[in-house]
Design an enzyme around this catalytic site. Structure first.
Site, PDB file in Angstrom:
ATOM      1  N   HIS A 202       8.587 -23.350  36.511  1.00  0.00           N
ATOM      2  CA  HIS A 202       8.052 -22.932  37.816  1.00  0.00           C
ATOM      3  C   HIS A 202       7.351 -24.063  38.565  1.00  0.00           C
ATOM      4  O   HIS A 202       6.935 -23.888  39.705  1.00  0.00           O
ATOM      5  CB  HIS A 202       7.148 -21.701  37.668  1.00  0.00           C
ATOM      6  CG  HIS A 202       5.774 -21.940  37.128  1.00  0.00           C
ATOM      7  ND1 HIS A 202       4.673 -22.053  37.934  1.00  0.00           N
ATOM      8  CD2 HIS A 202       5.326 -22.071  35.868  1.00  0.00           C
ATOM      9  CE1 HIS A 202       3.594 -22.241  37.179  1.00  0.00           C
ATOM     10  NE2 HIS A 202       3.965 -22.258  35.920  1.00  0.00           N
ATOM     11  N   CYS A 326     -15.765 -21.784  42.478  1.00  0.00           N
ATOM     12  CA  CYS A 326     -15.363 -20.373  42.451  1.00  0.00           C
ATOM     13  C   CYS A 326     -13.916 -20.148  42.073  1.00  0.00           C
ATOM     14  O   CYS A 326     -13.597 -19.226  41.334  1.00  0.00           O
ATOM     15  CB  CYS A 326     -15.634 -19.732  43.804  1.00  0.00           C
ATOM     16  SG  CYS A 326     -17.288 -20.087  44.377  1.00  0.00           S
TER      17      CYS A 326
END
Ligand SMILES: *Cc1c(COP(=O)(O)O)cnc(C)c1O
Length: 394
Positions: A202, A326
Site C-alpha cells: 500500500h 495529537c
C-alpha cells in the site's frame, strides 16, 4: 484539479486503477484456495507465483527468496523476532536506529524484555547514521543489524550499500525496513548485500494488508505465524490471492516507470520545498537535502502547532500529516524529529507533505499559494510569535 489534494503518500497511496481491475477477478470468479487441486485453485497458485516473480524481479532477488506477509509491520516483526530466536546461541545483541518505524522499535523493545540487548544508534542532524558510529557499536555477540532504507517522516535515505558490506564483512545478518523505499528508489538486494528486506504494497499504489519479506537464500529464520505449510513452511495462512496479484502488478508497473517518476517527483519536491522556505519566514527543512526520498517534504514552522496547520489545510481539501503530538496519540512529538535534534517546540510545528504518482504540478502550485496565509493566520493567534515580533521592534 481534484476536490481532494492528497499529499500523504507516505501514510498510504491510492491503488492504481489497473491494479484494482486485475484484483477484482480473484474475489468473485477465481476464488479458489491455492492449496486445492481443481482448476480455479490451481489458476490461483499460478497467479501467486507470478506475483512472487514480479516482486523478486523488482529488487533483483530470486523468486524463492520472497515470502508474502500481511504487510510491512508483519515483515518487520518476523525478520527481527525470527532472526533473534534462531541465532540467540550465537549472541543476543541487536543494532538498530533511534529513528526506525515503530514496527521495528517496538519489536526491539519486546526482545529487550526477553533478554536481548539492543543498541539504538543516534543519527546526525540530517537524519543519517554515521558508519563510524555503527562500526563502534558492533560487538562479538551482535547477531543482527536492522537499519531502515528510508525514513517515513523526514525521507532520509541511509547508506544501505555501505552498511550491507560492513555487515557481510563482519558476518552479521542485515535487515532493512524498505517499506518507504521499494517502488520509490532503485534497490538491488544482491549489490547492496541485504539479507532481509521488508516491503508493503500500500506504499507503492497497491492494496493494504499485503507485503513481503525477502529472505536471502541460506539465512535461517523461525516462523512468526504457525499453521499450514504455505510459503514453503515459513509463513502459514491461506494466501491473500487478490492482494498478492495486486502487489505484483503494482510493483512491476512502478518499477518500469521508476527513473522517469523519480525525476518528476524530485522536480515537484524541490519546487515545493523552495516555494515554502522562500515564502514563509521562520521555517526550516527537516532531513537531508540530497539523500532524500523523491516525494518527501518535511518542514518545521516556528511558533505554531502542526496539528492546527493540518486542520486548516483540511478545510482546503488538502491531506497532509505532521509530527506533532495529537496525531500520534502521545504527548511527545515525533521521536524522529527529536532524534535529529529539534527542540520540542519546533518538532511540534512540523508539516509532512509526501508526493506520489497522482500528484500534479498544479497541486504543488496550489499549496505553495495556500500555505503562507494559513501560517500567518496561525502565527497571528500565537502569543509566542507576538512576543518575538515585539522584541524585534524594541
Ligand atoms: C508504513 C510503514 C510500515 C508499516 O507497514 P504496514 O504495511 O502499514 O504494516 C513499516 N515501516 C515503514 C518505514 C513504513 O513507512
Amino acid at each position: 484539479m481534484n476536490d481532494i489534494i492528497y499529499f500523504d503518500n507516505a501514510a498510504t497511496t491510492r491503488v492504481r486503477p489497473e491494479v484494482v481491475n486485475v484484483m477484482s477477478e480473484y474475489f468473485s470468479e477465481s476464488y479458489g484456495n491455492p492449496s486445492s487441486i481443481y482448476k480455479i485453485a490451481q489458476e490461483n497458485k499460478t497467479a501467486v507465483e507470478k506475483g512472487r516473480e514480479q516482486v523478486a524481479k523488482a529488487i533483483n532477488a530470486e523468486k524463492n527468496e520472497i515470502y508474502f506477509t500481511a504487510g510491512g509491520s508483519e515483515a518487520d516483526n518476523w525478520a527481527i523476532k525470527g532472526i533473534a530466536e534462531c541465532y540467540s546461541d550465537k549472541g543476543k545483541h541487536i543494532i538498530t536506529l533511534s529513528i526506525e518505524h515503530h514496527a521495528v522499535l517496538h519489536t526491539c523493545q519486546y526482545l529487550e524484555s526477553k533478554g536481548f540487548e539492543v543498541t539504538y544508534l543516534p543519527v546526525n542532524e540530517f537524519g543519517l547514521v554515521e558508519i563510524k558510529e555503527l562500526k563502534k557499536a558492533i560487538r562479538d555477540d551482535t547477531i543482527l543489524i536492522s537499519v531502515m532504507f528510508a525514513n517515513n517522516e523526514i525521507g532520509s535515505v541511509q547508506p544501505i550499500k555501505e552498511i550491507g558490506s560492513l555487515a557481510r564483512e563482519k558476518g552479521i545478518i542485515f535487515h532493512t525496513d524498505a517499506v518507504q523505499a521499494v517502488g520509490h528508489i532503485p534497490i538491488d538486494v544482491k549489490d547492496m548485500n541485504i539479507d532481509l528486506l521488508s516491503m508493503s504494497a500500500h506504499k507503492f499504489y497497491g492494496p493494504k494488508g499485503i507485503g513481503a519479506l525477502y529472505i536471502r537464500k541460506g539465512i535461517k529464520i523461525k516462523p512468526l505465524i504457525h499453521g499450514g505449510a504455505q510459503e514453503r513452511n515459513r509463513r502459514a495462512g491461506t494466501e491473500n490471492v487478490p492482494g498478492i496479484i495486486g502487489m505484483g502488478l503494482a510493483l512491476e508497473l512502478i518499477t518500469s516507470e521508476l527513473s522517469e517518476e523519480e525525476n518528476r517527483l524530485i522536480y515537484l519536491r524541490d519546487k515545493l520545498i523552495d516555494g515554502i522556505l522562500n515564502n514563509i519566514p521562520y521555517s526550516r527543512l527537516n532531513g537531508d537535502r540530497e539523500n532524500r526520498l523523491p516525494g518527501n517534504v518535511n518542514i518545521s514552522f516556528e511558533f505554531i502547532e502542526g496539528e492546527s496547520i493540518l486542520l486548516m489545510l483540511d478545510m482546503k481539501g488538502i491531506c497532509a500529516s505532521s509530527g506533532s503530538a495529537c496525531t500520534s496519540g502521545s504527548l511527545d512529538p515525533s521521536h524522529v524529529l527529536l532524534a535529529i535534534g529539534l527542540p520540542h517546540e519546533k518538532a511540534h510545528g512540523s508539516l509532512r507533505l509526501t508526493l506520489g504518482m497522482f500528484n500534479t504540478e498544479d497541486e504543488v502550485d496550489y499549496i505553495i499559494k495556500e500555505l503562507p496565509p494559513i501560517i500567518s493566520r496561525l502565527r497571528n493567534m500565537s502569543p509566542l510569535y507576538e512576543e518575538v515580533v515585539k522584541n524585534k521592534k524594541c
